[in-house]
Design an enzyme around this catalytic site. Structure first.
Site, PDB file in Angstrom:
ATOM      1  N   GLU A 293      12.205  34.208  23.896  1.00 24.14           N
ATOM      2  CA  GLU A 293      13.493  33.886  23.262  1.00 24.14           C
ATOM      3  C   GLU A 293      13.378  32.660  22.351  1.00 24.14           C
ATOM      4  OE1 GLU A 293      17.986  32.585  24.753  1.00 24.14           O
ATOM      5  OE2 GLU A 293      16.230  32.279  26.029  1.00 24.14           O
ATOM      6  N   LYS A 361      22.565  38.909  22.039  1.00 26.03           N
ATOM      7  CA  LYS A 361      23.030  38.580  23.383  1.00 26.03           C
ATOM      8  C   LYS A 361      24.551  38.664  23.459  1.00 26.03           C
ATOM      9  CE  LYS A 361      22.380  35.013  26.911  1.00 26.03           C
ATOM     10  NZ  LYS A 361      21.887  33.634  27.154  1.00 26.03           N
ATOM     11  N   CYS A 461      17.641  36.198  28.081  1.00 27.36           N
ATOM     12  CA  CYS A 461      17.836  35.015  28.912  1.00 27.36           C
ATOM     13  C   CYS A 461      18.641  35.376  30.170  1.00 27.36           C
ATOM     14  CB  CYS A 461      18.515  33.920  28.097  1.00 27.36           C
ATOM     15  SG  CYS A 461      18.441  32.285  28.891  1.00 27.36           S
TER      16      CYS A 461
END
Length: 613
Positions: A293, A361, A461
């Site tokens: 990430e 995300k 994440c």
């Protein structure tokens, strides 16, 4: 005052015990034995509370202690400590306090007569009912704190069960909430033993109470035994992969927020070459290269041209072309340039280095990636002053399934049943000859062989800890969860391991493979039984060229019904509270009517006496 001191002590001690049961610097995997009893002091304090106010305080202190003691590493989040640790601690503790109000509603409704009846042995089930009530409320609390826009699924007691693989297998039925329930039930049984030991009962009453306690312990032991037996059966089932794909996972151990993408790309390129050589020594070439990430700082799609020239010695695009494999790299995407909306994303490049698309995300970390009311001038000024930032990230707008070819399986002929309808008709023409188009369906298939490609999704994440995201990704046809993350800012092993432990339950819940590519760890591959089959050490520059197993998709209870257990328990708690309210209202109404009738009768009798006089 002594009672208040006892309640405060129990709340803080319970919170410290729960934090010790979760992965920490001294116990990397936590302590499941501590988790069996960590809520017992909280239970004891609850049943000594005299009001809703005191129960709110007890739970507020317990949950605040857990959060501060287990998630203290949030203070390292790039100057965001005011938001990440402070605001999340306050929010979590407030949710805990509300949970305390709910928890107190059951003991509040137990009348003095009912308590006397239980002590005399007339009422037999109150002990187990108290234990079930507390466990259900605690499951509801951990579910509510772990979901939604402000969800924070760490500091949860189920994390302590990671090493007890036979117990964790129930996650494919109940999710992690079944594990939470068992730990809360165990703590409740322990607390009931403490309360019994401290009671002033004697003689026959004490014997009857001891008998009730034995039944409660047996009930708790039976619940654990059933779950462990189920887990043992699941662990004994042989699971054979349907296929493998070759991947290079890169752990560059360089925080791109500080080092910039020049250093991150340079380190990642060297590690990619090392991982590629490792695969080639085994006779394979990479099907996919994964960087973690946030490696790329320039925002796409505008950055396509930039990375075709940068770095100057060998551009990112040229390096991908030289490697000859698709790349998945963490970066940012500008979703709306006018409103300046940027999203944390996983960006896919094909083997020619061409930008293909992205997944952004959706579940952002509250008070870190997304600040409530971030657009308000007051909040902007506060963020600028405390963290040096004036905006937050935006959520993604769609769920994405990635599909890449597997090199070694490209020449497999597609099976004839691939893509065929359940019902068909074979027709000859009027001359009794089969048309060529009719015959071709049963000679060869134009579809791809299922073994010639792999479909995967990329929770980014902390998204790998949110069922609301992962269930949607899995339902798209995902064969592998491939998580990319950057936890290097935490600077602590406990933070890395806590994140991994929560995410590892994904593999069990959906009986699928979980692969993680982390900036500084924990980079690992987990099989459908929740067992780590490969990992890299924490906080080291490393890479691995590995063969990731892909298993056939399974339909589990959890994959179909999701968090049914937690939602059911919340519903039962709310229904009981409504029942208790209407019961009390009906009692008070009848009491009021009875008093009115009594007063009327007194007045009537008084007037009769006056008339006679």
């Amino acid at each position: 005052m002594n009672l208040l001191f006892f309640q405060v002590f129990c709340a803080i001690f319970s919170g410290a015990s729960e934090a010790a049961s979760i992965a920490n610097e001294l116990l990397p995997a936590g302590s499941p034995f501590s988790a069996l009893v960590c809520l017992a002091p909280l239970y004891c304090a609850l049943y000594t509370a005299k009001s809703y106010r005191s129960s709110f305080l007890i739970f507020f202190l317990q949950t605040l202690t857990v959060h501060l003691a287990s998630s203290w590493w949030l203070a390292h989040f790039h100057g965001f400590a005011f938001f990440t640790l402070g605001a999340s601690a306050a929010g979590t503790a407030f949710q805990g306090g509300l949970c305390g109000i709910l928890a107190f509603s059951f003991p509040h409704e137990i009348s003095a007569e009912q308590k006397l009846a239980e002590r005399a042995g007339i009422r037999q089930g109150d002990m187990i009912r108290r234990m079930m009530w507390f466990s259900a409320v605690w499951v509801g609390y951990e579910y509510i704190k772990s979901t939604g826009a402000l969800g924070y699924p760490w500091g949860t007691v189920f994390m302590a069960a990671y090493k007890w693989s036979a117990l964790t297998q129930i996650a494919d039925i109940t999710g992690t909430w079944g594990i939470t329930f068992l730990f809360a039930l165990s703590s409740s049984a322990c607390a009931e033993g403490i309360l019994l030991f401290q009671s002033t009962l004697s003689g026959p009453e004490r014997k009857k109470a001891a008998d009730r306690y034995c039944r409660a312990v047996k009930f708790t032991a039976a619940a654990f035994a059933v779950c462990i037996l189920y887990g043992a059966v699941q662990l004994s089932i042989p699971r054979t992969p349907e296929k493998h794909f070759s991947a290079v996972l890169v752990q560059q151990n360089a925080d791109p927020w500080k080092s910039g993408d020049r250093q991150a790309i340079a380190v990642s390129k060297e590690l990619t070459e090392s991982g590629t050589r490792e695969l080639e020594h085994s006779g394979y070439k990479p099907d996919l290269v994964v960087w973690s990430e946030g490696v790329l700082s320039r925002s796409f799609p505008a950055a396509q041209d930039y990375y075709s020239r940068f770095p100057e010695d060998e551009s990112l695009r040229s390096f991908i072309q030289k490697t000859g494999a698709p790349f998945l790299i963490g970066g940012t995407v500008t979703i709306d340039s006018v409103r300046r909306k940027r999203a944390n994303s996983a960006i896919l490049f094909d083997r020619n280095g061409t930008y293909c698309g992205f997944y952004s995300k959706i579940q952002l970390v509250p008070f870190a990636e997304k600040i409530p009311y971030a657009g308000h001038p007051v909040m902007k000024a506060l963020m600028e002053k405390t963290a040096g930032l004036s905006s937050s990230l935006s959520s993604g707008f769609q769920y994405v399934l990635f599909k890449i070819p597997i090199r070694e399986n490209q020449w497999l002929p597609a099976p004839l049943d691939s893509g065929q309808p359940e019902h068909a008709q074979i027709s000859l023409d009027s001359a009794g000859i089969v048309p060529e188009t009719e015959r071709e369906r049963y000679v060869f298939s134009t579809k791809e062989h299922p073994l010639s490609f792999v479909k995967f999704t990329v929770p980014i994440c902390f998204e790998d800890a949110f069922p609301s995201v992962c269930s949607r990704l899995y339902s798209m046809g995902s064969e592998v969860f491939l998580n990319i993350t950057n936890d290097s800012w935490s600077k602590t092993k406990s933070a890395e391991l806590q994140h991994f432990i929560v995410s590892s339950f994904l593999a069990i819940e959906y009986r699928t493979t979980l692969a993680r590519c982390a900036n500084s760890g924990y980079t690992a591959v987990v099989n459908p039984a929740g067992t780590v089959i490969f990992s890299l050490p924490l906080f080291t520059e490393a890479s691995a060229g590995i063969r990731i197993p892909v298993y056939g998709r399974k339909t589990t209870v959890y994959s179909v019904y999701g968090d049914w257990l937690a939602k059911s328990m919340i519903l039962l708690v709310l229904l009981y509270i409504l029942y208790a309210y209407f019961k009390r209202f009906h009692f008070e109404k009848n009491s009021f009517i009875a008093r009115c009738k009594s007063l009327r009768n007194c007045l009537v009798r008084g007037s009769d006496i006056s008339g006679r006089t």
